[in-house]
Structures are given as structure tokens and as C-alpha cells.
Design a protein around this motif. Structure first.
Motif, PDB file in Angstrom:
ATOM      1  N   TYR A   1     -10.476  14.665   5.706  1.00  0.00           N
ATOM      2  CA  TYR A   1      -9.222  14.487   4.387  1.00  0.00           C
ATOM      3  C   TYR A   1     -10.352  13.273   3.316  1.00  0.00           C
ATOM      4  O   TYR A   1     -10.029  13.007   2.539  1.00  0.00           O
ATOM      5  CB  TYR A   1      -7.942  14.091   4.510  1.00  0.00           C
ATOM      6  CG  TYR A   1      -7.155  15.760   5.397  1.00  0.00           C
ATOM      7  CD1 TYR A   1      -8.202  16.752   4.846  1.00  0.00           C
ATOM      8  CD2 TYR A   1      -5.902  14.825   5.525  1.00  0.00           C
ATOM      9  CE1 TYR A   1      -6.620  17.662   5.626  1.00  0.00           C
ATOM     10  CE2 TYR A   1      -5.544  15.494   6.234  1.00  0.00           C
ATOM     11  CZ  TYR A   1      -5.659  17.324   6.133  1.00  0.00           C
ATOM     12  OH  TYR A   1      -5.035  18.500   6.764  1.00  0.00           O
ATOM     13  N   LYS A   2     -10.805  11.961   4.141  1.00  0.00           N
ATOM     14  CA  LYS A   2     -11.618  11.532   3.331  1.00  0.00           C
ATOM     15  C   LYS A   2     -10.947  10.001   3.480  1.00  0.00           C
ATOM     16  O   LYS A   2     -10.671  10.145   1.969  1.00  0.00           O
ATOM     17  CB  LYS A   2     -12.497  11.616   2.465  1.00  0.00           C
ATOM     18  CG  LYS A   2     -13.212  12.384   2.503  1.00  0.00           C
ATOM     19  CD  LYS A   2     -14.215  13.083   1.715  1.00  0.00           C
ATOM     20  CE  LYS A   2     -15.894  13.287   2.564  1.00  0.00           C
ATOM     21  NZ  LYS A   2     -16.170  14.391   3.424  1.00  0.00           N
ATOM     22  N   ILE A   3      -9.520   9.909   3.533  1.00  0.00           N
ATOM     23  CA  ILE A   3      -8.860   9.324   4.155  1.00  0.00           C
ATOM     24  C   ILE A   3      -8.703   7.689   4.942  1.00  0.00           C
ATOM     25  O   ILE A   3      -8.604   8.861   6.192  1.00  0.00           O
ATOM     26  CB  ILE A   3      -6.884  10.186   3.523  1.00  0.00           C
ATOM     27  CG1 ILE A   3      -6.402   8.539   2.628  1.00  0.00           C
ATOM     28  CG2 ILE A   3      -6.507  10.390   4.605  1.00  0.00           C
ATOM     29  CD1 ILE A   3      -5.372   9.170   2.051  1.00  0.00           C
ATOM     30  N   ASP A   4      -7.920   6.517   4.614  1.00  0.00           N
ATOM     31  CA  ASP A   4      -7.551   5.388   5.520  1.00  0.00           C
ATOM     32  C   ASP A   4      -6.758   6.305   6.304  1.00  0.00           C
ATOM     33  O   ASP A   4      -5.183   6.802   5.766  1.00  0.00           O
ATOM     34  CB  ASP A   4      -7.863   4.561   4.933  1.00  0.00           C
ATOM     35  CG  ASP A   4      -8.411   3.134   6.400  1.00  0.00           C
ATOM     36  OD1 ASP A   4      -6.738   2.475   6.745  1.00  0.00           O
ATOM     37  OD2 ASP A   4      -8.778   3.433   6.916  1.00  0.00           O
ATOM     38  N   LYS A   5      -6.635   5.692   8.190  1.00  0.00           N
ATOM     39  CA  LYS A   5      -5.497   6.007   8.882  1.00  0.00           C
ATOM     40  C   LYS A   5      -3.775   5.634   7.910  1.00  0.00           C
ATOM     41  O   LYS A   5      -3.125   6.424   7.992  1.00  0.00           O
ATOM     42  CB  LYS A   5      -5.638   6.177   9.756  1.00  0.00           C
ATOM     43  CG  LYS A   5      -7.093   6.925  11.071  1.00  0.00           C
ATOM     44  CD  LYS A   5      -6.932   6.743  12.304  1.00  0.00           C
ATOM     45  CE  LYS A   5      -7.956   5.822  11.923  1.00  0.00           C
ATOM     46  NZ  LYS A   5      -8.229   5.610  13.821  1.00  0.00           N
TER      47      LYS A   5
ATOM     48  N   MET B   1       1.067  -1.656   0.306  1.00  0.00           N
ATOM     49  CA  MET B   1       0.010   0.145   0.071  1.00  0.00           C
ATOM     50  C   MET B   1       0.953   1.463  -0.312  1.00  0.00           C
ATOM     51  O   MET B   1       1.969   1.372   0.927  1.00  0.00           O
ATOM     52  CB  MET B   1      -0.589  -0.147   1.320  1.00  0.00           C
ATOM     53  CG  MET B   1      -1.739   1.370   1.362  1.00  0.00           C
ATOM     54  SD  MET B   1      -2.577   1.473   3.008  1.00  0.00           S
ATOM     55  CE  MET B   1      -3.549   0.266   2.588  1.00  0.00           C
ATOM     56  N   LEU B   2       0.475   2.362  -1.008  1.00  0.00           N
ATOM     57  CA  LEU B   2       1.146   3.293  -0.783  1.00  0.00           C
ATOM     58  C   LEU B   2       0.573   4.127  -0.156  1.00  0.00           C
ATOM     59  O   LEU B   2      -0.185   4.292   0.237  1.00  0.00           O
ATOM     60  CB  LEU B   2       1.097   3.456  -2.461  1.00  0.00           C
ATOM     61  CG  LEU B   2       1.941   4.926  -2.671  1.00  0.00           C
ATOM     62  CD1 LEU B   2       3.620   4.788  -2.568  1.00  0.00           C
ATOM     63  CD2 LEU B   2       1.323   6.342  -3.901  1.00  0.00           C
TER      64      LEU B   2
END
Length: 64
Positions: free
Chosen positions: A53-57, A1-2
């Protein structure tokens, strides 16, 4: 995962540091310090940023 930086997550969400500071009820310098690794972000604020930010930790690489 990036993984991406806090700054990249903010930029990808099309938000300015000032906007994030206002939404988080923080000083803009606090956001700058978190992005530059000058201060450590606590778990609650980190979760709030990820939500904003609607991004996974798991996708964020912290600078420390």
C-alpha cells in the motif's frame, strides 16, 4: 498523526481485496478477516501489506 484502517489504506491505494489477495498469495477471505478484525495479522504480513500500500506501519490503526 492520523491513523487509518487497513481497508482505508487499501482503498487509498486503489486496490481491491481480490487484487491484494492475489499479490499476497492469500485467500480473499483472509484479507476480509484482517480488515474486519476477525483474525489477527502477523507482523510479516502486516509489513508486506504496508509495503504494497506504500504506507508507513505507524499510519495504520489495526481493529484489535
Amino acid at each position: 498523526m492520523l491513523k487509518i484502517s487497513l481497508k482505508a489504506a487499501r482503498v487509498n491505494a486503489n486496490m481491491t481485496q481480490s487484487y491484494v489477495a492475489k499479490r499476497m498469495k492469500k485467500n480473499k477471505q483472509t484479507i476480509v478477516n484482517w480488515e474486519n478484525g476477525k483474525t489477527v495479522i502477523d507482523a510479516a504480513n502486516f509489513a508486506a501489506l504496508c509495503n504494497l500500500y506504500k504506507i508507513d506501519k505507524e499510519c495504520i490503526l489495526l481493529p484489535y
